[in-house]
Write a protein that holds these residues in place. Sequence first.
Motif, PDB file in Angstrom:
ATOM      1  N   GLU A  42       0.591  -1.336   0.559  1.00 63.69           N
ATOM      2  CA  GLU A  42      -0.360   0.191   0.212  1.00 63.69           C
ATOM      3  C   GLU A  42       1.030   1.255  -0.229  1.00 63.69           C
ATOM      4  N   ASP A  43       0.631   2.006  -0.865  1.00 61.01           N
ATOM      5  CA  ASP A  43       0.921   3.121  -0.776  1.00 61.01           C
ATOM      6  C   ASP A  43       1.473   4.143   0.636  1.00 61.01           C
ATOM      7  N   THR A  44       0.589   4.316   1.252  1.00 60.31           N
ATOM      8  CA  THR A  44       0.517   4.712   2.235  1.00 60.31           C
ATOM      9  C   THR A  44       1.363   4.106   3.340  1.00 60.31           C
ATOM     10  N   ALA A  45       1.832   2.512   3.132  1.00 57.25           N
ATOM     11  CA  ALA A  45       2.346   1.799   4.616  1.00 57.25           C
ATOM     12  C   ALA A  45       3.477   2.606   4.941  1.00 57.25           C
ATOM     13  N   PRO A  46       4.077   1.925   6.527  1.00 50.19           N
ATOM     14  CA  PRO A  46       4.763   2.973   6.870  1.00 50.19           C
ATOM     15  C   PRO A  46       6.360   2.602   5.908  1.00 50.19           C
ATOM     16  N   LEU A  47       6.955   2.940   6.375  1.00 45.36           N
ATOM     17  CA  LEU A  47       8.873   3.174   5.667  1.00 45.36           C
ATOM     18  C   LEU A  47       9.497   2.567   6.620  1.00 45.36           C
ATOM     19  N   THR A  48       8.739   0.752   6.930  1.00 40.51           N
ATOM     20  CA  THR A  48       9.628   0.695   8.084  1.00 40.51           C
ATOM     21  C   THR A  48      10.736  -0.271   7.420  1.00 40.51           C
ATOM     22  N   ASN A  49      12.047  -0.772   8.041  1.00 41.67           N
ATOM     23  CA  ASN A  49      13.237  -1.063   7.588  1.00 41.67           C
ATOM     24  C   ASN A  49      13.003  -2.269   6.429  1.00 41.67           C
ATOM     25  N   ASP A  50      11.974  -3.732   6.878  1.00 34.67           N
ATOM     26  CA  ASP A  50      12.072  -4.724   6.186  1.00 34.67           C
ATOM     27  C   ASP A  50      11.393  -4.149   4.622  1.00 34.67           C
ATOM     28  N   ASP A  92      14.338   5.004   9.066  1.00 32.41           N
ATOM     29  CA  ASP A  92      15.155   4.581  10.648  1.00 32.41           C
ATOM     30  C   ASP A  92      13.577   5.217  11.640  1.00 32.41           C
ATOM     31  N   PRO A  93      13.399   3.992  12.984  1.00 29.21           N
ATOM     32  CA  PRO A  93      12.010   4.796  13.304  1.00 29.21           C
ATOM     33  C   PRO A  93      12.128   6.704  14.355  1.00 29.21           C
ATOM     34  N   ASP A  94      13.385   6.773  14.401  1.00 24.28           N
ATOM     35  CA  ASP A  94      13.794   8.395  14.782  1.00 24.28           C
ATOM     36  C   ASP A  94      13.495   9.285  13.713  1.00 24.28           C
ATOM     37  N   TYR A  95      13.462   8.604  12.935  1.00 22.04           N
ATOM     38  CA  TYR A  95      13.221   9.907  11.306  1.00 22.04           C
ATOM     39  C   TYR A  95      12.555  10.872  11.521  1.00 22.04           C
ATOM     40  N   VAL A  96      13.833  11.921  11.254  1.00 19.91           N
ATOM     41  CA  VAL A  96      13.380  13.768  11.063  1.00 19.91           C
ATOM     42  C   VAL A  96      13.969  13.994   9.940  1.00 19.91           C
ATOM     43  N   PRO A  97      12.798  14.421   8.602  1.00 22.04           N
ATOM     44  CA  PRO A  97      12.720  15.023   7.582  1.00 22.04           C
ATOM     45  C   PRO A  97      14.119  16.150   7.949  1.00 22.04           C
TER      46      PRO A  97
END
Length: 188
Positions: A42-50, A92-97
Amino acid sequence: TIQNIQDLVRGGVKLGFLAPKGGEDDASRVASEHFPEIMALEDTAPLTNDVAELIKTAWADENLQEAYQRRNEFILNDSTSYFFEELSRLSDPDYVPSNQDILRTRVRTSGIVEMSWMASGTEFKLFDVGGQRNERRKWIHCFDNVQAVLFVAAISEYDQGLYEDDTSNRLEEALSLFSEICNSRFFV
C-alpha cells in the motif's frame, strides 16, 4: 517512496525490461524475486526497515536501473533516486525530515489548495491548483479579482509526457497553458 518503486516497476514492464514471474526469459527480466510483494504494498504503508530492504533489493536490480535510465518515457518523480539512496535514514524509527527531504517531496495536487497569510497588514492568498487537464476546469474561477499570478513550470520535465497523455510533452503543455491563462478573459 513506495509509490516511486511501484511506478518504476510499472515503467520497467512498459519498456520491456521487466516481466512478472512466468513471463518470457524469467530470470533476466524480473526485478528481484520480490516483484509481486513490491506491487502489493500500500503506498501509505509505513516505511519500515523490511520495506526499505525490499525497495533496496529492487533498486539494485540491473533491469530496473535500465528502466530508470529511460524514466522520461513513463511517469516517475524527479526525486526518486534521492529517496532510494536515503532509504536507511528514511526508515529509521527516529527519522526527522531534513530540509532536502522536504524540498524534494512531491505530492500531486488534486483540486484546489488555498493558503492564506498576513504580511505587513496585507492579506495574501495562494492557490495551488492541480495542473492535469481534468483539474483545470475546477480552478479557472480562482482568477476572479486576481492581482498577480505566479506560474511555475518544471524545466526538468522537458522530455516527459503528461500524466494523462504520455504522447504530449509536459513542458510544451505548460507553455500552452501559460499562454491560455495570460489570454484568459480574467486578464484582458
